[in-house]
Design a protein around this motif. Structure first.
Motif, PDB file in Angstrom:
ATOM      1  N   UNK A  43     -31.028   6.604 -31.088  1.00 16.71           N
ATOM      2  CA  UNK A  43     -29.776   6.448 -30.343  1.00 16.71           C
ATOM      3  C   UNK A  43     -30.045   6.179 -28.862  1.00 16.71           C
ATOM      4  N   UNK A  44     -31.024   6.877 -28.310  1.00 15.79           N
ATOM      5  CA  UNK A  44     -31.327   6.732 -26.886  1.00 15.79           C
ATOM      6  C   UNK A  44     -32.014   5.410 -26.565  1.00 15.79           C
ATOM      7  N   UNK A  45     -32.813   4.870 -27.503  1.00 12.69           N
ATOM      8  CA  UNK A  45     -33.608   3.675 -27.223  1.00 12.69           C
ATOM      9  C   UNK A  45     -33.006   2.395 -27.793  1.00 12.69           C
ATOM     10  N   UNK A  46     -32.175   2.526 -28.819  1.00 15.52           N
ATOM     11  CA  UNK A  46     -31.618   1.357 -29.509  1.00 15.52           C
ATOM     12  C   UNK A  46     -30.533   0.697 -28.658  1.00 15.52           C
ATOM     13  N   UNK A  47     -30.795  -0.527 -28.222  1.00 15.78           N
ATOM     14  CA  UNK A  47     -29.870  -1.203 -27.309  1.00 15.78           C
ATOM     15  C   UNK A  47     -28.830  -2.070 -28.019  1.00 15.78           C
ATOM     16  N   UNK A  48     -29.145  -2.536 -29.235  1.00 19.68           N
ATOM     17  CA  UNK A  48     -28.191  -3.417 -29.917  1.00 19.68           C
ATOM     18  C   UNK A  48     -27.426  -2.712 -31.043  1.00 19.68           C
ATOM     19  N   UNK A  49     -27.670  -1.421 -31.220  1.00 22.17           N
ATOM     20  CA  UNK A  49     -26.891  -0.640 -32.176  1.00 22.17           C
ATOM     21  C   UNK A  49     -27.202  -0.879 -33.635  1.00 22.17           C
ATOM     22  N   UNK A  50     -28.395  -1.458 -33.955  1.00 17.60           N
ATOM     23  CA  UNK A  50     -28.727  -1.703 -35.361  1.00 17.60           C
ATOM     24  C   UNK A  50     -29.502  -0.557 -36.000  1.00 17.60           C
TER      25      UNK A  50
END
Length: 356
Positions: free
Chosen positions: A237-244
């Protein structure tokens, strides 16, 4: 011509100025995305007792998604890690390292193979586990005021807010009367995150009461497969930038805006990115498809994964295996002592012969 006294004073002033500059550069050089919890946890002993630590001994990644820079030393030294201080006497450290070498070398052939190192890593990891269990017993008592063997969320919440400077009696009374609590935004955000973790640690049937074992999972998610999954979700959640709900290399190595303040910081951040890139490509991304899934990250995070321990053993051997025989001799470990212990032992070759 400048007098000797004036010269020394000038030199002293220059030294202090440079020291101040270096201290400032060191502050700016640190990666900026350390979590608030980690900084707050060092504020007081009471808070340390009830806040889940970001740093988990013997685990390769921190709670905030940072790589554990002390991992190799933790799984090689175990409880002896604190004894290897930078300013310790090199001769004493050499003797300690020689003793450890003999313990790892179980077949006594004067060299350490991957299987021997794997066994040792698993043993030291379990040692960290047992230490966490013992500490948890003390911490659980601190938050179980009535000693009934269970801690409610409200009991924990009261202790947490008291550690943040709130009046414990007033908070307890307001919670008991369902009155609104006036809490600053930052504290509320931390509290909300802790509540999510509390729910995850509450084993079925859920009752929002944590016993000692559940509280251990709350503080140390590496002890629970379910909590390990939750920790992975938090990191994603903290590192995922595109929400996949997956991580690409660019997401894993991205630096927060404003981290780099000067050239020294840039150099350190370059090393930080290099380490993360290597870990992503060579270890975490198991199938080497350029994407890290939750499952891959979970396997990577599992400290009791024997395959990971063997992989780690091979990597540790490769670092110091100068003669390329896929084993470590004592001289090699002494030469690369900083990697294994954090302490650099000078004149290792001459000194080891003196010891013998």
């Amino acid at each position: 011509m400048m007098s000797r006294q004036a010269f020394l004073c000038s030199l002293g002033s220059l030294y202090l100025s440079l020291l101040f500059v270096f201290l400032l550069m060191d502050v700016y050089a640190r990666p900026a995305n350390n979590s608030a919890l980690k900084e707050k946890a060092a504020d007081s002993k009471d808070e340390n007792e009830i806040l889940p630590p970001d740093h988990l001994n013997g685990v390769k990644m921190e709670m905030d998604g940072h790589l554990n820079k002390e991992f190799h030393q933790e799984v090689f030294l175990g409880k002896e890690m604190e004894e290897f201080e930078e300013d310790s006497e090199p001769r004493k450290n050499r003797k300690k390292l020689m003793v450890i070498f003999s313990k790892v070398d179980i077949n006594d052939d004067k060299k350490i193979g991957a299987k021997e190192m794997q066994r040792w890593i698993m043993e030291k990891t379990d040692e960290h586990f047992q230490e966490a269990v013992q500490e948890n017993k003390m911490h659980f008592k601190a938050v179980d005021p009535d000693g009934d063997g269970h801690v409610s969320w409200d009991e924990y919440k009261i202790k947490f807010l008291a550690s943040k400077g709130f009046n414990e009696k007033e908070i307890a009374e307001k919670i008991r009367n369902n009155e609104e609590l006036k809490i600053d935004e930052e504290t509320q955000e931390v509290l909300d995150n802790l509540k999510d973790r509390w729910y995850q640690a509450d084993n079925p049937p859920p009752d929002l009461l944590l016993n000692e074992e559940e509280f251990l999972s709350f503080l140390h998610p590496e002890h629970s497969r379910g909590m390990l999954k939750f920790m992975v979700k938090e990191i994603i959640r903290d590192l995922d930038q595109d929400g996949d709900k997956k991580l690409t290399l660019s997401e894993f190595i991205s630096l927060p805006v404003g981290t780099v303040e000067n050239q020294q910081a840039q150099d350190i951040d370059d090393d930080w990115v290099k380490d993360r890139r290597k870990e992503f490509e060579e270890v975490i991304d198991a199938n080497h498809d350029g994407i890290v899934t939750m499952e891959e990250l979970e396997e990577y995070m599992d400290p009791m994964n024997e395959y990971n321990a063997l992989n780690e053993a091979k990597q540790m051997i490769a670092v110091a295996d100068e003669n390329q025989n896929h084993h470590l001799e004592l001289e090699e470990i002494l030469k690369y002592s900083e990697y294994f212990t954090g302490s650099k032992l000078m004149d290792y070759a001459r000194n080891v012969h003196e010891e013998f």
